[in-house]
Design a protein around this motif. Sequence first.
Motif, short mmCIF file in Angstrom:
data_model
loop_
_atom_site.label_atom_id
_atom_site.label_comp_id
_atom_site.label_asym_id
_atom_site.label_seq_id
_atom_site.Cartn_x
_atom_site.Cartn_y
_atom_site.Cartn_z
N THR A 1 7.28 6.06 4.67
CA THR A 1 6.40 5.41 3.70
C THR A 1 7.22 4.59 2.71
N ASN B 1 -4.75 4.06 10.26
CA ASN B 1 -4.02 4.12 8.99
C ASN B 1 -4.04 5.55 8.46
N ARG C 1 2.12 5.17 -0.01
CA ARG C 1 1.84 6.47 0.61
C ARG C 1 0.94 6.35 1.83
N MET C 2 1.21 5.38 2.68
CA MET C 2 0.43 5.18 3.90
C MET C 2 1.33 4.61 4.98
N GLN D 1 0.86 2.96 9.15
CA GLN D 1 -0.08 2.49 10.16
C GLN D 1 0.49 2.80 11.55
N THR E 1 -3.26 7.94 5.56
CA THR E 1 -3.08 7.88 4.11
C THR E 1 -2.85 9.28 3.53
N ILE F 1 0.86 -1.19 0.00
CA ILE F 1 0.00 0.00 0.00
C ILE F 1 0.90 1.23 0.00
#
Length: 656
Positions: free
Chosen positions: A231, A196, A148-149, A151, A198, A146
């Motif tokens: 990221t 998360n 550009r995210m 957690q 984003t 995933i």
Amino acid sequence: REFSSQPPCVILGTMWAWVPWMLPLLYKFGLAVLPAKPENISCIFYYKKNFTCTWSPEKEANFTRYTVKRTYLYGRVSDTCNSTSESGSSCSFTYPSISVPDNSTIQVKAQNADGIIESDITHWHLSTVIKTEPPQISSVKPVWGIKRMVQIKWARPVLAPVHSTLKYTLRFRMVNSAHWMEVNFMEDVVREETFNLTGLQAFTEYIIALRCVAKGSRFWSDWSLEKMGITEEEVPHRLDLWRVLRPAKVDGRRPVQLLWKKAKGAPVLEKALGYNIWYFPENSTNLTETVNTTNQQLELYLGGKTYWIYVISYNSLGESPEATLRIPAIDEKSFQCIEAMQASLTQDHLVVEWRSSALEVDTWIVEWVPDRDSEPTTISWESVSGARNWTIQKDELKPFWCYNISVYPMLGDRVGEPYSIQAYVKEGVPSVGPVTKAENIGVKTVTITWKEIPKNERNGFINNYTVFYQAEDGKEFSKTVNSSILRYNLESLTRKTSYTVQVMASTSAGGFNGSSINFKTLSVSVFEIFLRTSLIGGGLLILIILTVAYGFKKPNKLKRLCWPSVPNPAESSIAMWHGDDFKNKLNLKFNDSVNPEEDRILKLCSAPSDLIDKLVVTFENVLEEVSTEEPENGQENILGGEKNENGALSCPTSLY
């Protein structure tokens, strides 16, 4: 009516006797200062720690004791806590005498040596003033696959109501930025929380912090300790591409310095493994040439035609989009649309603004280069869109350095004529002064010349030069000229006088003097020497002309004056007076037959070769002397000699 039996004077005397006793009491009552009434009471319930109340004023002029009275358990129980003005205007009730939910009342009593004053009673519902501990972030990690995210995981605060829902605020920023962004969200009651985040940039480091508040409370917890995460990496962004065109060489080849860098807004950590460049003449793709490099610049030698250049960067994940640049032909005319430009300084920035009449031009390239004498130039550039100004922080430029700033208009793929100015982000006093020299020194004038200060030593724009000059033991004078003048003529000086001169170069921050020099004015000028020589030469020339003219007019007289006739002593009358013997004596050296006695006499007194000439010069005097002396004496002295013991004639010393 009843009257006092005491006389009035006795009553008055008794009253005056009480005055000394009453005055201290009245004075003390007049000086009594009660403590200020406690106001602005505020209370916070630190969950499972204490219940703390504060009030104003924070400080008292005199020592004051505070007693805080609290009722709790809905008014059934009361207690107090104490503090003083020295410890501050606050007081805390400790756990476990605090429970939630509950209602409490608070009243503060202030007491000093002059009296007591109480505050108004305030009411508090504890669930609205509860403040929890901050949450503890356990990790900030990217999620594989995933982009550009990140957690974020954290632990719910231990010191928080178990059955209360918490509201969170998450703030984040990039490592190289000071701008925080925030996200608010509610979370269910669990021991491990996850969120998360984003919409971030790829391959960028972020700093995360959290805080929370119990539902219904108005007091947020403190921010948690900051945690950093990164990221996932992506393919590189499109490059910013620029060029520097140089004059063509004799063989027709044109040097082009190609420059590129990461685009504005690209991830800070973005790294490229290499760069691919290919270029070709316009409409001739079959002549494409390709270059691979790991540097961020390339020197190309192109022909005189129009060329197209493409550059891409690549990493382990792929290639960036193409960056395209058009190189115009040598004979192509570029358009011009910038009318004026200026630079100004704010507290932290340098701002460049320009004015253009071409409304269709909306993209500009700003180029800035240090203007130094010795150091190699580093070219920097930046693209500007949708504006006609450009701002850069002062910290990104060096103080006391001059920068050449140029703005190029961009219309599609064509680059227009630049407009350039110079600017300093900070000016200082020059490091050195001008090197000075005195030329054309005259009687009352001199020309002072100086050289420009090297660019590396100016430290600012030279506004003017000041020439200081002073005669020996005299008053100092000064003359100021603008920065474009590098010489000055000093006038009205004193003849044959020593002077000291130095030149100061000034910027807006101050001036610096160059080394002083000395010179001395002349006593006589070249013109005066020429005039005197002309007068003397002219006088001699006139005299010669007059003499020649006089000679033509009276030649005989001039001949007698210049070449007087010299009488021959042998033919003079004196020779006739003394007979042949005198002639023989005059012709002794020409007679071949002489007797030994005469030869001895001649050897002892040989007449010099110029004897006749000397006799001629003194001929007139000789005639006068001969005419007045005896014949015998005249015969002895005709040669100016005397006889010695042997009868020989001694040499006349007066004729040598």
